[in-house]
Every structure is written in C-alpha cells, then in structure tokens.
Design an enzyme around this catalytic site. Structure first.
Site, short mmCIF file in Angstrom:
data_model
loop_
_atom_site.label_atom_id
_atom_site.label_comp_id
_atom_site.label_asym_id
_atom_site.label_seq_id
_atom_site.Cartn_x
_atom_site.Cartn_y
_atom_site.Cartn_z
N LYS A 95 48.32 -5.48 69.11
CA LYS A 95 47.70 -4.20 68.77
C LYS A 95 46.25 -4.38 68.35
O LYS A 95 45.36 -3.62 68.76
CB LYS A 95 48.48 -3.53 67.63
CG LYS A 95 47.91 -2.19 67.21
CD LYS A 95 48.42 -1.74 65.87
CE LYS A 95 47.72 -2.45 64.73
NZ LYS A 95 47.87 -1.79 63.43
N ASN A 96 45.98 -5.38 67.51
CA ASN A 96 44.64 -5.54 66.96
C ASN A 96 43.64 -6.10 67.97
O ASN A 96 42.45 -6.19 67.68
CB ASN A 96 44.68 -6.44 65.72
CG ASN A 96 45.35 -5.74 64.55
OD1 ASN A 96 45.39 -4.50 64.49
ND2 ASN A 96 45.88 -6.50 63.61
N ARG A 120 42.04 3.78 61.80
CA ARG A 120 40.87 3.06 61.32
C ARG A 120 40.05 2.47 62.47
O ARG A 120 38.83 2.44 62.42
CB ARG A 120 41.29 1.94 60.36
CG ARG A 120 40.10 1.18 59.80
CD ARG A 120 40.44 0.31 58.62
NE ARG A 120 39.25 -0.34 58.14
CZ ARG A 120 38.33 0.20 57.38
NH1 ARG A 120 38.46 1.46 57.00
NH2 ARG A 120 37.25 -0.46 56.98
N CYS A 140 46.07 2.14 56.97
CA CYS A 140 46.91 1.76 55.83
C CYS A 140 46.10 1.67 54.55
O CYS A 140 44.98 1.16 54.54
CB CYS A 140 47.58 0.40 56.09
SG CYS A 140 48.99 0.49 57.20
N ARG A 192 38.07 -1.06 52.31
CA ARG A 192 37.62 -1.69 53.55
C ARG A 192 36.38 -0.96 54.05
O ARG A 192 36.41 -0.22 55.04
CB ARG A 192 38.73 -1.67 54.60
CG ARG A 192 39.94 -2.51 54.19
CD ARG A 192 40.92 -2.67 55.33
NE ARG A 192 41.67 -1.45 55.55
CZ ARG A 192 42.58 -1.30 56.53
NH1 ARG A 192 42.80 -2.28 57.37
NH2 ARG A 192 43.24 -0.19 56.68
N PRO A 193 35.24 -1.13 53.38
CA PRO A 193 34.03 -0.41 53.75
C PRO A 193 33.48 -0.91 55.08
O PRO A 193 33.83 -1.99 55.56
CB PRO A 193 33.07 -0.74 52.60
CG PRO A 193 33.53 -2.07 52.09
CD PRO A 193 35.03 -2.05 52.25
N ILE A 194 32.57 -0.11 55.67
CA ILE A 194 31.97 -0.50 56.94
C ILE A 194 30.50 -0.87 56.76
O ILE A 194 29.72 -0.81 57.70
CB ILE A 194 32.13 0.60 58.00
CG1 ILE A 194 31.39 1.89 57.61
CG2 ILE A 194 33.60 0.89 58.25
CD1 ILE A 194 31.30 2.88 58.75
N ASP A 195 30.13 -1.27 55.54
CA ASP A 195 28.73 -1.59 55.29
C ASP A 195 28.23 -2.75 56.14
O ASP A 195 27.07 -2.76 56.59
CB ASP A 195 28.49 -1.88 53.80
CG ASP A 195 29.38 -2.99 53.26
OD1 ASP A 195 30.53 -3.11 53.72
OD2 ASP A 195 28.93 -3.74 52.38
N LEU A 196 29.09 -3.75 56.41
CA LEU A 196 28.65 -4.88 57.23
C LEU A 196 28.45 -4.46 58.69
O LEU A 196 27.57 -4.99 59.37
CB LEU A 196 29.66 -6.02 57.15
CG LEU A 196 29.81 -6.70 55.78
CD1 LEU A 196 30.85 -7.81 55.84
CD2 LEU A 196 28.47 -7.27 55.32
N ASP A 205 48.32 -10.32 56.89
CA ASP A 205 49.31 -9.43 57.51
C ASP A 205 50.72 -10.01 57.50
O ASP A 205 51.68 -9.29 57.77
CB ASP A 205 48.90 -9.11 58.95
CG ASP A 205 47.81 -8.05 59.03
OD1 ASP A 205 47.50 -7.45 57.99
OD2 ASP A 205 47.27 -7.84 60.13
N VAL A 262 42.51 -11.41 50.44
CA VAL A 262 41.84 -10.60 51.46
C VAL A 262 41.77 -9.12 51.07
O VAL A 262 40.71 -8.51 51.09
CB VAL A 262 42.55 -10.77 52.82
CG1 VAL A 262 41.86 -9.91 53.89
CG2 VAL A 262 42.55 -12.24 53.24
N ARG A 319 53.72 1.71 63.70
CA ARG A 319 52.30 1.55 64.01
C ARG A 319 51.99 0.15 64.52
O ARG A 319 50.95 -0.08 65.13
CB ARG A 319 51.42 1.83 62.78
CG ARG A 319 51.34 3.30 62.37
CD ARG A 319 50.36 3.51 61.22
NE ARG A 319 49.10 2.86 61.50
CZ ARG A 319 48.57 1.88 60.77
NH1 ARG A 319 49.21 1.42 59.71
NH2 ARG A 319 47.41 1.35 61.08
#
Length: 419
Positions: free
Chosen positions: A22-23, A92, A116, A121-125, A304, A326, A397
C-alpha cells in the site's frame, strides 16, 4: 461501523499470500499523473486507501480505471489542481499531489491531510524541499497552495529522514532544471519503488535506498507499465501471526531483505525461520524468549510492526521492552491489550513499554489505528474466548482481503457491519 470478531485458536496452518505494498502503491499512483499517456500499475491492493486515491485521481479529471488489482491512469485530461477537501481528510497520502503536480503543472493545492491518529506528522520538510527548488508556498489554515514558474535543482538536507518528504521532493525534482541532491533521505523500500517507477517513465534518479539521492531533472515523463513490490508490513504481520500462535506457516510473496530486523528478532526469540526465493516459513513450536526492540527509520525495526510485535511479547517468557522513537502516539493499543489482561507498563519518558508474559482473555476492544487493529486480531488469536474489535475499518485500510486470507489458514474470524 464494522466490527471484527475473532475466536482464540490453538494453531493455524497452511499458506498465506502477501499483497502489493500500500505504501508504495499510493505515491506511485499519484506519480502516474506526472507522465504523458497511460500508465498501467499492477499488484495494486484493493484497500480503502487505494479506493480513495482512485477517487482523487478521478476528481482531478484524469481517466482512471481500477479492477483486478490493476490501476490504469491517463492524466492527459487533468483539468484541476486541487484535491477535494473531504478526500484529503480521508487519506494522508493525498499530499503526494504537491510534488507530482508541482513537477507536471507548476502548481498544486490541498488541505493538510488526515489518516491514522498516531502522532504529529507535519509536512514542513516537504515544504522546505519545495521552497529549495524554487516554489512559493502559501498556507491558509489547513489549506496549502504551492506554485513555481520554474523549478531549479538544489541541494536539500532533511532534518529527519521523512518518507513522505523524500518521496514528494523526488517527484518535484525529477522534472526540475538541473541537479538535485537530497541528503539524509529516507531509505525505505517504498522510496526505491517510486524511484524505479519514475526511472522507467524516463526520470534520472540515482541513490534511492541510500541516504543520498541524486536527481537530474528531465523535461517530461511518459506513462508505462509497472508492478508494485510486496507489502513488507503485511508480510511481517503474518510472520508474527505464525509465531504468536506457535504454528508452522508459510508466507508467500515476501522480499526477505525488506524485513531483516523483524526476522532477526524472531530468531532471537527462538522462532525458526526458513527462507526461499518466494517467501518465508515460520515455525514457532518452541517456547518464546523475551527480547527488547526499538523502532527506528528503515533499515531499523519498523514502527508499523511495533503493535503486532508487542502482542507476541505478551506470550514470551520474561520481561521485554519496547521503545518507540518514530511516532509519539503509537502506544494507543496498550490500553486495549490491558483490557484483555496484558501486563504492560508504559513509561511516558522515553516512550517505553515494559511487557511481561501473560495469558489473554477475549473481550471488546477498539482498533485505534491500522496497526493497532492488526495487533488486536493477533491478540484475539491467543486469547481465551471471543474478541470483538470495534472500528475494524482501520484494519481494512492496510490488509487486503484480510477475512478471507485469515480464514484460509484456519482462523475463526468474521466481520459484522460495513466499513
């Protein structure tokens, strides 16, 4: 709202097959929007998240068809650059539109995505990388808009080896002018899969799977056919399932090199592992020994698999420690396991859980997230009596045809209600 009902079992047996990852499928599906012409993507698992990304691709104006684990995408008719807010909140991975559309169309829009609830889990990077390539970023509440008249290659150092940021920057940089170097890049196999797909489309990406990725931008990409790698987390869950039930189980379609940390820990616990070119046989007929485990970015022990592995530790003789590095909210399953009788002490400082061997008893529990849900199924297998797992939609999912697959190896499991 769906529920899963699992009955305890002494042992399972037979063979269970792993689906496509999936990922890997999610970013590759979004990257298919970068090419001219049709892409045919194979071994795409039939999951809620996949169905959501198909809806997103359709909403953007692309031609898309999904059947029999094959996703066909032709993006030539795309006429929108924004992911609908309701779909972004469901998935996400919708943020991969930013890198894909910035490369192909010079702009993209989305809301900060959902998924989830396992921690911040920011998207700043991601945004840092886009800015380094020359993009302008506008944020209004939860809404993000990025655009660039021209993307130019740059040297980008990631403060943390973020998988999502690495993937998004790879996509954007693949069509930037000049050379991009991503340092401290994430090394996950799913990143390698994305880079391989883009390279088949005509990109020039080297070093994926290492912490330094070099990308020479190209003017255009062309749709192609590509097959997704097997899901290493699904494979790991099934290996743990064989171990926790003291069974002999063959897990088919496994790339063992992707799950080396788990295999090493299983062997340390006394589980026999036999590998061949197609899969792995787990044999757990002997007593299990306690071990300590610490989650880390790849190639370390995967976060995970932390929740399923913790269930295994409840059946191991002695005291085990689990350190989660993590995601800060990745111990939500601990309280649910305690309802079943697990003896687990959580230490907030250091994100550590101390686990002792305890018998489990079936009861009503809640799947707080995808991997917690998988863990509760495993707990139900070794619990006395029946376990009811509420909010079972989380499990679907990430695990394709989970009911049929588990029944195929002798597990008494049923689903009540719709997801």
């Amino acid at each position: 709202m769906s529920q899963f009902v699992v009955s305890g079992t002494e042992q399972i047996n037979g063979e269970i097959s792993v689906s496509g990852a999936k990922n890997a499928a999610l970013p590759v599906a979004m990257a298919s929007l970068m090419g001219h012409g049709e892409s045919v993507l194979c071994d795409i698992p039939d999951l809620r998240d996949i169905r959501n990304i198909v809806k997103i691709i359709d909403s953007l104006g692309a031609e898309v068809e999904y059947k029999n684990n094959q996703l066909t995408v032709n993006p030539d008719a795309v006429d929108k650059i924004q992911v609908p807010e309701d779909l972004a909140q469901e998935l996400r991975a919708s943020y991969y539109i930013l890198g894909a559309f910035l490369a192909r169309h010079g702009q993209a829009e989305t809301t900060i995505p959902g998924g989830c609830d396992i921690g911040d889990r920011p998207i700043d990077l991601h945004l840092k990388g886009f800015k380094a390539l020359g993009a302008e970023v506008t944020i209004d509440g939860t809404f993000v808009h990025i655009e660039a008249e021209k993307l130019t290659g740059a040297k980008i150092y990631l403060d943390y080896p973020s998988v999502g940021a690495t993937m998004n920057i790879i996509m954007a940089a693949s069509m930037a002018e000049g050379k991009t170097v991503i340092e401290n890049a994430a090394r996950e196999p799913e990143i390698v899969d994305l880079a391989n797909y883009l390279n088949v489309m005509g990109a020039e990406i080297k070093g994926a799977g290492t912490d330094v990725i070099r990308i020479e931008g190209v003017e255009e990409l062309t749709g192609t056919e590509y097959t997704i790698i097997p899901d290493r987390i699904e494979a790991g869950t099934y290996l743990i399932m064989g171990a926790v039930t003291g069974s002999e189980l063959y897990v088919d379609n496994v790339l063992v090199e992707h799950i080396k940390p788990l295999v090493a820990k299983l062997k340390e616990m006394g589980v026999r592992i036999e590998e061949d070119v197609d899969g792995v046989k787990v044999n757990a007929k002997s007593d299990l020994k306690a071990v300590d485990v610490k989650t880390l970015p790849y190639p370390g022990f995967p976060t995970d698999l932390q929740a399923p592995f913790m269930v295994l530790l409840t059946q191991a003789e002695g005291e085990s420690k689990v350190i989660e590095t993590v995601f800060e909210n990745r111990f939500a399953h601990v309280e649910e396991l305690k309802k079943m009788g697990a003896e687990i002490k959580e230490k907030k400082i250091g994100h550590t859980a101390v686990v002792h061997q305890t018998p489990l008893t079936g009861t009503e529990v809640r799947a707080t997230d995808l991997r917690a849900g998988a863990a509760l199924i495993l707990a139900g297998l070794v619990a006395e009596g029946e376990t009811t797992i509420k909010e079972g939609y989380h499990i679907e999912r990430g695990y394709e045809n989970v009911i049929d697959k588990l029944r195929g190896v002798g597990i008494d499991i049923k689903k009540i209600g719709n997801s």
